[in-house]
Design a protein around this motif. Sequence first.
Motif, PDB file in Angstrom:
ATOM      1  N   ASP A  53       0.838  -1.201   0.000  1.00 35.52           N
ATOM      2  CA  ASP A  53       0.000   0.000   0.000  1.00 35.52           C
ATOM      3  C   ASP A  53       0.868   1.243   0.000  1.00 35.52           C
ATOM      4  OD1 ASP A  53      -2.609  -0.562  -0.219  1.00 35.52           O
ATOM      5  OD2 ASP A  53      -3.003  -0.752   1.953  1.00 35.52           O
ATOM      6  N   VAL A  54       0.878   1.966  -1.103  1.00 35.54           N
ATOM      7  CA  VAL A  54       1.791   3.101  -1.202  1.00 35.54           C
ATOM      8  C   VAL A  54       0.994   4.400  -1.208  1.00 35.54           C
ATOM      9  CG1 VAL A  54       3.669   4.112  -2.528  1.00 35.54           C
ATOM     10  CG2 VAL A  54       3.325   1.644  -2.574  1.00 35.54           C
ATOM     11  N   GLU A  55       1.439   5.339  -0.382  1.00 37.72           N
ATOM     12  CA  GLU A  55       0.759   6.635  -0.342  1.00 37.72           C
ATOM     13  C   GLU A  55       1.027   7.427  -1.619  1.00 37.72           C
ATOM     14  OE1 GLU A  55       1.471   9.007   3.118  1.00 37.72           O
ATOM     15  OE2 GLU A  55       1.290   7.215   4.395  1.00 37.72           O
ATOM     16  N   PRO A  56       0.119   8.345  -1.963  1.00 41.31           N
ATOM     17  CA  PRO A  56       0.363   9.169  -3.151  1.00 41.31           C
ATOM     18  C   PRO A  56       1.648   9.981  -2.979  1.00 41.31           C
ATOM     19  CG  PRO A  56      -1.807   9.644  -2.188  1.00 41.31           C
ATOM     20  CD  PRO A  56      -1.122   8.675  -1.279  1.00 41.31           C
ATOM     21  N   LYS A  58       4.355  13.015  -2.753  1.00 40.64           N
ATOM     22  CA  LYS A  58       4.267  14.400  -2.276  1.00 40.64           C
ATOM     23  C   LYS A  58       4.523  15.348  -3.447  1.00 40.64           C
ATOM     24  CE  LYS A  58       6.038  13.038   2.191  1.00 40.64           C
ATOM     25  NZ  LYS A  58       6.382  11.665   1.750  1.00 40.64           N
ATOM     26  N   GLY A  73       4.446   2.508  -7.818  1.00 33.97           N
ATOM     27  CA  GLY A  73       4.976   2.629  -6.457  1.00 33.97           C
ATOM     28  C   GLY A  73       6.343   3.271  -6.375  1.00 33.97           C
ATOM     29  N   ARG A  75       8.956   6.041  -5.825  1.00 35.23           N
ATOM     30  CA  ARG A  75       8.970   7.285  -5.055  1.00 35.23           C
ATOM     31  C   ARG A  75      10.418   7.730  -4.881  1.00 35.23           C
ATOM     32  NH1 ARG A  75       4.487   6.508  -6.152  1.00 35.23           N
ATOM     33  NH2 ARG A  75       2.616   6.492  -4.860  1.00 35.23           N
ATOM     34  N   THR A  80      10.543   9.922   1.472  1.00 31.94           N
ATOM     35  CA  THR A  80       9.708   8.886   2.076  1.00 31.94           C
ATOM     36  C   THR A  80      10.117   8.678   3.523  1.00 31.94           C
ATOM     37  OG1 THR A  80       9.555   7.796  -0.079  1.00 31.94           O
ATOM     38  CG2 THR A  80       8.982   6.472   1.851  1.00 31.94           C
ATOM     39  N   THR A  83       7.677   5.204   8.664  1.00 30.55           N
ATOM     40  CA  THR A  83       6.945   5.285   9.933  1.00 30.55           C
ATOM     41  C   THR A  83       6.356   3.935  10.337  1.00 30.55           C
ATOM     42  OG1 THR A  83       5.013   6.001   8.691  1.00 30.55           O
ATOM     43  CG2 THR A  83       6.349   7.730   9.683  1.00 30.55           C
ATOM     44  N   SER A  84       6.531   2.945   9.445  1.00 32.70           N
ATOM     45  CA  SER A  84       6.104   1.576   9.786  1.00 32.70           C
ATOM     46  C   SER A  84       6.988   0.626   8.985  1.00 32.70           C
ATOM     47  CB  SER A  84       4.635   1.381   9.407  1.00 32.70           C
ATOM     48  OG  SER A  84       4.484   1.639   8.022  1.00 32.70           O
TER      49      SER A  84
END
Length: 328
Positions: A53-56, A58, A73, A75, A80, A83-84
């Motif tokens: 699961d990759v965030e959009p 920035k 995916g 980036r 990046t 944080t997890s």
Amino acid sequence: GGERKITVNKNNVVTITGDDTALNALTNNKIFLPSSCGGKATCGTCKFRLIGDVEPPKSTELPFLSKEEIADGVRLSCQTKVTSDIECEVPASALNSKVYDAKVVEIEDLTHDIKRVRFEMKEDFNFKPGQYLQIQVPGIETVRAYSIASDSKDLKHPEVIIRLVPGGVATKFIHKAMIVGDKIKITGPFGEFFLQEKSNRPMIMIAGGSGMAPIRSIIFKMMDLGFPRKGTYFFGARTKKDLYYTEYFLDVAKKYPNFKFIPALSAPLPEDNWELEVGLITDVVRKFTDDLSGHEAYLCGSPGMIDACIKVLKEKGMPEEYIYFDKF
Ligand code: FES
């Protein structure tokens, strides 16, 4: 805070504590993604691919990512935050790169604005012909990437070819301040542009300016192998004062029947007394090649030159997947 795991290329796991950028976390664990802006999101070289699961992206990343990359995916690792636990994919060369202590042992003027710099390494520096290294420029917090110009057999003495870029801080340092004996840090090797040693396709090599560097390394390797397949090297420059290694490669062509060297000037001066090819490198390539569907190509130069050359090669039938290039 807390502990996070980064899984790299499926089977390398690094553990970090606290939040950091992926670039820093990987670098601290000796996985070196190229980075030449120190994490400021201005170079775009620190790309990696996140899996899952990759965030959009920035807004700082958008200028460097294509639609396909975003969907895939990809980036900027410096943008990046880890944080997890994450899983990512980096170029294979990032796992083989490290920091080396080097000493400058030779600086030679090749033309009025191009120098060759030779380093001496304490440890063996293994690279594939065509790859590049990064130099940490003392005094400024930045690194610069240069293709390796030397023979890959010599593990202790990589060389680079550097053109003085007007206004460029790093090249200015290297051209004006670097002296023999200087100690510097080198990271590398990097890059997915390198000689396909197992291929037996005839080669077209095209370079301009300091783009000579990786091609020189590739040709050293081909000579070592006895030049078992055909190779034609087109080198483009403006005037005679921008040419270098011309005699050298003409001699190589005499020794190895499979190798041809075609230097061309785009704007020769009357006093150059130039009797070889005149014209844009693309036109010269067009003139000297026929059906290229069975060939492969190695290109190194400015983005404009490379794009124009790719067009010509495709016109001549060369499949895109056999066109390898290094834009700078
Ligand atoms: Fe330059 Fe990430 S390090 S953009």
